[in-house]
Design a protein around this motif. Structure first.
Motif, PDB file in Angstrom:
ATOM      1  N   SER A 179      38.324  24.736  26.065  1.00  0.00           N
ATOM      2  CA  SER A 179      37.680  24.312  24.820  1.00  0.00           C
ATOM      3  C   SER A 179      38.010  22.869  24.470  1.00  0.00           C
ATOM      4  CB  SER A 179      38.134  25.193  23.651  1.00  0.00           C
ATOM      5  OG  SER A 179      37.860  26.529  23.928  1.00  0.00           O
ATOM      6  N   ASN A 205      30.337  27.707  23.112  1.00  0.00           N
ATOM      7  CA  ASN A 205      31.089  26.680  23.856  1.00  0.00           C
ATOM      8  C   ASN A 205      31.285  27.017  25.334  1.00  0.00           C
ATOM      9  OD1 ASN A 205      33.239  28.422  23.916  1.00  0.00           O
ATOM     10  ND2 ASN A 205      34.689  27.028  22.956  1.00  0.00           N
ATOM     11  N   ARG A 236      31.655  20.764  25.174  1.00  0.00           N
ATOM     12  CA  ARG A 236      32.988  21.187  24.712  1.00  0.00           C
ATOM     13  C   ARG A 236      33.710  20.075  23.970  1.00  0.00           C
ATOM     14  NH1 ARG A 236      34.647  24.808  29.977  1.00  0.00           N
ATOM     15  NH2 ARG A 236      33.783  26.754  29.209  1.00  0.00           N
TER      16      ARG A 236
END
Lengths: 220, 244
Positions: A127, B52, B79
């Protein structure tokens, strides 16, 4: 109880043992180093999503973990020479066998260590924009190392003692040197006792080093 | 500039045979705060994870800041636009609080270390835990860890922040300290997608509340309507359970 120890035979033969010890340490350290690398590569293959690499690594682990080291050494040294004409130096053959077998053991230790790191660590890292390689190298592996150190030290102690098996192809390492000294002096208990003590002392050094690394890691 | 920074278009997602997202479509405008709620297993977390790219789609498309998630080349850029805060914090336990925050900007944005540290300290101050910068996450409370996680996300200067049940793993007395940080963030104009059952938070800052059930969005409305006159019986039932 009428056996009298005659440790004075060591006065003549201690240089033999010292020479053997040097070869034992030499073979062990190189094999440990190579086993670390082989283990890492095999475990990464094992954890990858590429089917052929998974099959390769699984086969590697099953074969080289399962084969008795004795047979492996005989095969590599004599068998390969007969079949293909490839001749290894005895020391080289010993190092190859030890590092390949222990690489297989280590691969499973690594795998368990890497899998013990939660999925969330991978996800948090992805992420943040880290690639899969970067995530492994910076986030996952440094955490896994802490888990991997104690069983690896255990494996290395095993490797260190397994190295005595290369005496069967005529490598004059510690165990073989004490065998030869015994056959010349008929004093097996003296030589084997001293040899055992040497193994125990070196094993102790290894486990202390592992403890130190473990402590250092957990302080960081 | 396209006003919808996120467009989820007819997304379907299966976990083996089970359909967890069933034709989900959702538009999110810049600087809006969208709260997603619904019973557990309704697909709300999966939707965030699809946005994501932690989960792939079986069909449909998601467009973030004009980039489609279907194009693998966009994944990293997407991201970097999205900050993500997890229920379990997922801080890196082998790094100090400050290192957790500066690592990604240095590696992934090429920010120099001094600058990253200055910026990291500002963020820690903003979330109220500057004094803990050299400690390891394990010595922090859950609420503090979650605030570090928020700071870590913000350090990447994302365009959107996503929160996956950020207070669900916290002791009750720590929930407020995390929500306060999130409320402040919302007031600063950050685009936010928040999966949560904190209806007080939703009432205060949400521009839109999305109710999901069995992999579908069943209701989408502004807070006043959502709480005042929910359209669906399922929503009424859900609200009666969690508001008590």
């Amino acid at each position: 109880m009428d056996y009298t120890f005659h440790f004075e035979v060591l006065e003549t033969y201690w240089t033999w043992l010292a020479k053997g010890l040097w070869i034992t340490v030499y073979i062990s350290i190189i094999s440990m180093f190579l086993a670390l690398i082989i283990g890492l590569i095999i475990s990464i293959c094992r954890l990858s999503k590429i089917k052929i690499l998974v099959i390769f690594s699984q086969s590697y682990i099953e074969i080289f973990r399962g084969i008795p080291l004795f047979v492996f050494i005989i095969w590599l040294y004599y068998g390969l020479a007969m079949v293909s004409g490839i001749n290894f130096e005895p020391v080289t053959a010993g190092i190859i066998c030890l590092s390949m077998q222990h690489g297989g053991y280590l691969a499973e230790i690594y795998r368990a260590g890497i899998q013990a790191i939660s999925r969330g660590q991978w996800e948090a890292s992805f992420s943040l924009g880290f690639s899969i390689i970067s995530t492994f190298a910076r986030i996952i592996f440094p955490q896994a190392v802490k888990i991997i150190i104690p069983p690896t030290a255990n494996m290395f102690i095993g490797l260190f003692k397994d190295s005595a098996l290369v005496s069967i192809i005529g490598v004059n390492e510690l165990m073989r040197q004490s065998q030869i000294a015994t056959s010349l002096t008929f004093r097996p208990f003296e030589f084997y006792t001293v040899t055992a003590i040497i193994y125990i002392v070196l094993t102790l050094c290894l486990s202390q080093l592992a403890k130190f690394l473990e402590l250092k890691m957990s302080n960081e | 500039m396209e006003k919808n920074i996120i467009k989820v278009e007819k997304v379907k997602k299966y976990f083996s045979e089970i359909l967890v997202l069933n034709d989900v479509s959702l538009k999110i405008q810049r600087s809006n705060v969208v709260v997603i709620c619904g019973p557990s297993g309704c697909g709300k977390s999966t939707l965030l994870r699809c946005i994501n790219g932690l989960e792939g789609l079986n069909s449909g498309d998601i467009i973030i800041n004009e980039k489609s998630i279907l194009d693998k080349k966009n994944l990293r850029a997407i991201r970097l636009d999205l900050g993500m805060v997890f229920q379990q914090f997922n801080l890196f336990p082998h790094k100090t609080v400050l290192e957790n925050i500066i690592l990604s900007p240095i590696i992934n944005l090429g920010v120099n270390k001094d600058e990253a540290i200055v910026n990291g300290r500002k963020l820690l101050e903003r979330v109220g835990i500057l004094q803990k910068e050299n400690q390891f996450p394990s010595s922090l409370s859950g609420g503090q860890q979650q605030r570090v996680a928020i700071a870590r996300g913000l350090a990447m200067q994302p365009k959107i922040m996503m929160f996956d049940e950020p207070t669900s793993a916290l002791d009750p007395e720590m929930i407020k300290e995390v929500l306060d940080v999130m409320i402040e963030l919302a007031h600063d104009g950050m685009t936010m997608i928040v999966v949560t059952h904190e209806m007080g938070f939703a009432k205060e800052v949400a521009d839109k509340i999305v109710m999901m059930d069995e992999g579908k969005i069943i209701e989408e409305s502004i807070p006043n309507e959502f709480f005042g006159s929910p359209k669906k019986d399922r929503t009424k039932h859900f609200l009666s359970k969690i508001l008590k």
